[in-house]
Design an enzyme around this catalytic site. Structure first.
Site, PDB file in Angstrom:
ATOM      1  N   GLY A  39       0.987  -0.956   0.185  1.00 33.93           N
ATOM      2  CA  GLY A  39      -0.393   0.135  -0.004  1.00 33.93           C
ATOM      3  C   GLY A  39       0.935   1.589  -0.233  1.00 33.93           C
ATOM      4  O   GLY A  39       2.006   0.741  -0.214  1.00 33.93           O
ATOM      5  N   ALA A  40       0.527   2.102  -0.126  1.00 29.47           N
ATOM      6  CA  ALA A  40       0.609   3.760   0.115  1.00 29.47           C
ATOM      7  C   ALA A  40       1.423   3.513  -1.296  1.00 29.47           C
ATOM      8  O   ALA A  40       2.632   4.184  -1.414  1.00 29.47           O
ATOM      9  CB  ALA A  40       2.294   3.601   1.268  1.00 29.47           C
ATOM     10  N   LEU A  41       0.760   3.111  -2.244  1.00 22.44           N
ATOM     11  CA  LEU A  41       0.857   3.826  -3.131  1.00 22.44           C
ATOM     12  C   LEU A  41       0.544   4.405  -4.463  1.00 22.44           C
ATOM     13  O   LEU A  41       1.019   5.720  -3.601  1.00 22.44           O
ATOM     14  CB  LEU A  41      -0.134   2.836  -4.418  1.00 22.44           C
ATOM     15  CG  LEU A  41      -0.785   1.327  -3.983  1.00 22.44           C
ATOM     16  CD1 LEU A  41      -2.086   1.443  -4.700  1.00 22.44           C
ATOM     17  CD2 LEU A  41      -0.246   0.568  -3.989  1.00 22.44           C
ATOM     18  N   HIS A  45       4.557   1.417  -8.069  1.00 19.28           N
ATOM     19  CA  HIS A  45       3.495   0.712  -8.370  1.00 19.28           C
ATOM     20  C   HIS A  45       2.966   0.980  -8.899  1.00 19.28           C
ATOM     21  O   HIS A  45       1.833   0.315  -9.804  1.00 19.28           O
ATOM     22  CB  HIS A  45       2.762   1.090  -6.878  1.00 19.28           C
ATOM     23  CG  HIS A  45       3.083   0.653  -5.356  1.00 19.28           C
ATOM     24  ND1 HIS A  45       3.849   1.562  -4.591  1.00 19.28           N
ATOM     25  CD2 HIS A  45       3.959  -0.665  -4.800  1.00 19.28           C
ATOM     26  CE1 HIS A  45       3.815   1.170  -3.475  1.00 19.28           C
ATOM     27  NE2 HIS A  45       4.779   0.160  -3.873  1.00 19.28           N
ATOM     28  N   GLY A 156       9.033  -4.468  -8.402  1.00 18.32           N
ATOM     29  CA  GLY A 156      10.072  -3.268  -9.114  1.00 18.32           C
ATOM     30  C   GLY A 156      11.855  -3.905  -8.734  1.00 18.32           C
ATOM     31  O   GLY A 156      12.180  -4.454  -7.416  1.00 18.32           O
ATOM     32  N   GLU A 157      12.292  -2.904  -9.400  1.00 21.81           N
ATOM     33  CA  GLU A 157      13.923  -2.950  -8.950  1.00 21.81           C
ATOM     34  C   GLU A 157      14.516  -2.569  -8.446  1.00 21.81           C
ATOM     35  O   GLU A 157      16.170  -3.017  -7.869  1.00 21.81           O
ATOM     36  CB  GLU A 157      14.726  -3.539 -10.835  1.00 21.81           C
ATOM     37  CG  GLU A 157      14.674  -4.215 -11.397  1.00 21.81           C
ATOM     38  CD  GLU A 157      14.984  -4.069 -12.628  1.00 21.81           C
ATOM     39  OE1 GLU A 157      15.722  -3.065 -13.084  1.00 21.81           O
ATOM     40  OE2 GLU A 157      15.621  -4.487 -13.272  1.00 21.81           O
ATOM     41  N   SER A 195       7.660   3.781  -0.562  1.00 17.38           N
ATOM     42  CA  SER A 195       6.220   4.717  -0.149  1.00 17.38           C
ATOM     43  C   SER A 195       6.732   5.264   1.249  1.00 17.38           C
ATOM     44  O   SER A 195       6.200   6.726   1.903  1.00 17.38           O
ATOM     45  CB  SER A 195       5.490   2.695   0.467  1.00 17.38           C
ATOM     46  OG  SER A 195       5.080   2.504  -0.655  1.00 17.38           O
TER      47      SER A 195
END
Ligand code: PAF
Length: 289
Positions: A39-41, A45, A156-157, A195
């Site tokens: 979350g806390a996108l 994201h 994600g990298e 985030s």
């Protein structure tokens, strides 16, 4: 409530109701793409969701702040949570399904990690500085893979080591899922999207792009230094900022995260940093060659 029809996005809170829906999609031979998040996108994201939509028919995002991967209780307590905002972002991104389970749903017997043998990749960098972190990540991602059985899962990298751990998890547990690594998204000033960035004070936020600038320095000048001297140089460059304090700088090969002691030929290698801004820990990495 098991699910809510939220705009065009379905939201599930229980494993059972999510599974029932996913079996309908599977019966229609629709490919399932999965983006796990806490979350806390942010746009990073959303870029994973976009990639997921390109490659699969049904996009599924999870939001779950996984307690077993936090080695620091304060970090867990302060992890930003804003489900309503996240739902709006996912809806505007056209995500099909959100899975937002409770801790009791994911860990009916209490938050306990499984123990994995990820080998030496779990003992360096994040693994060394955050004991138990990767067992927690492996536990929750394994649970999600078993619940959702996605065709492709997107990571994600920015968490490059996590990506290596997930690939190892898939190998160890024989999960039938393709893992897609996606490039780091950055703010216009270079700060890697995270985030945790919303927790930075104004002064810390102002200083934070120095992390990326130092990685860029490393990328364009690495040949003038030995790996060790380059690490020292990058540490110095970041620590010039009063607000920043380097935890570690490492240079490792991309394939198996072996330490680089002299510049390799024919192997990709990256520089990795973890930096504290006050109590907020930021990580970043960049391919050097
Ligand atoms: O990268 C993250 O946000 C988390 O580690 C993940 C993969 C969602 C597991 O909790």
């Amino acid at each position: 409530m098991c699910s809510e029809l939220h705009g065009f996005m379905l939201i599930y809170y229980t494993i059972e109701s999510l599974r029932a829906k996913l079996s309908e999609f599977r019966a229609q031979n629709q490919s399932l793409g999965f983006v796990p998040t806490m979350g806390a996108l942010h746009q990073g994201h959303l870029s994973l969701i976009a990639e997921c939509q390109k490659k699969t028919k049904v996009s599924i995002c999870s939001i779950f702040v996984n307690p077993t991967q936090f080695n620091n209780t304060n970090d867990l307590a302060k992890y930003p949570v804003d489900l309503e905002r996240d739902i709006d972002l996912l809806k505007s991104a056209g995500c099909d399904i959100l899975f937002a389970p409770s801790a009791a749903e994911m860990y009916p017997n209490g938050p306990e990690s499984n123990h994995f043998d990820f080998g030496k990749i779990e003992r360096v960098m994040e693994g060394e500085h955050r004991p138990g972190h990767f067992n927690g990540v492996g536990t929750v991602v394994g649970k999600f893979f078993e619940i959702i059985e996605p065709d492709i899962a997107f990571f994600g990298e920015k968490d490059f080591q996590q990506l290596a751990i997930i690939n190892k998890l898939v190998e160890l547990k024989n999960y039938d899922v393709e893992i897609a690594g996606c490039p780091i998204l950055r703010e216009p000033d270079g700060l890697a999207m995270s985030s945790r960035n919303v927790r930075l004070t104004k002064e810390q936020r102002k200083a934070a792009p120095t992390i990326f600038k130092s990685l860029q320095f490393a990328k364009y000048n690495y040949r003038s230094f030995t790996p060790n001297t380059l690490k020292e140089k990058v540490q110095e460059l970041i620590n010039i900022e009063d607000e920043l304090n380097v935890e570690h700088v490492e240079i490792r090969t991309a394939d198996n995260l072996s330490e680089v002691v002299e510049w390799p030929v024919n192997t990709d290698f990256r520089i990795f940093v973890a930096v504290f801004a006050g109590e907020i820990r930021l990580i970043d990495n960049e391919q050097l060659n």
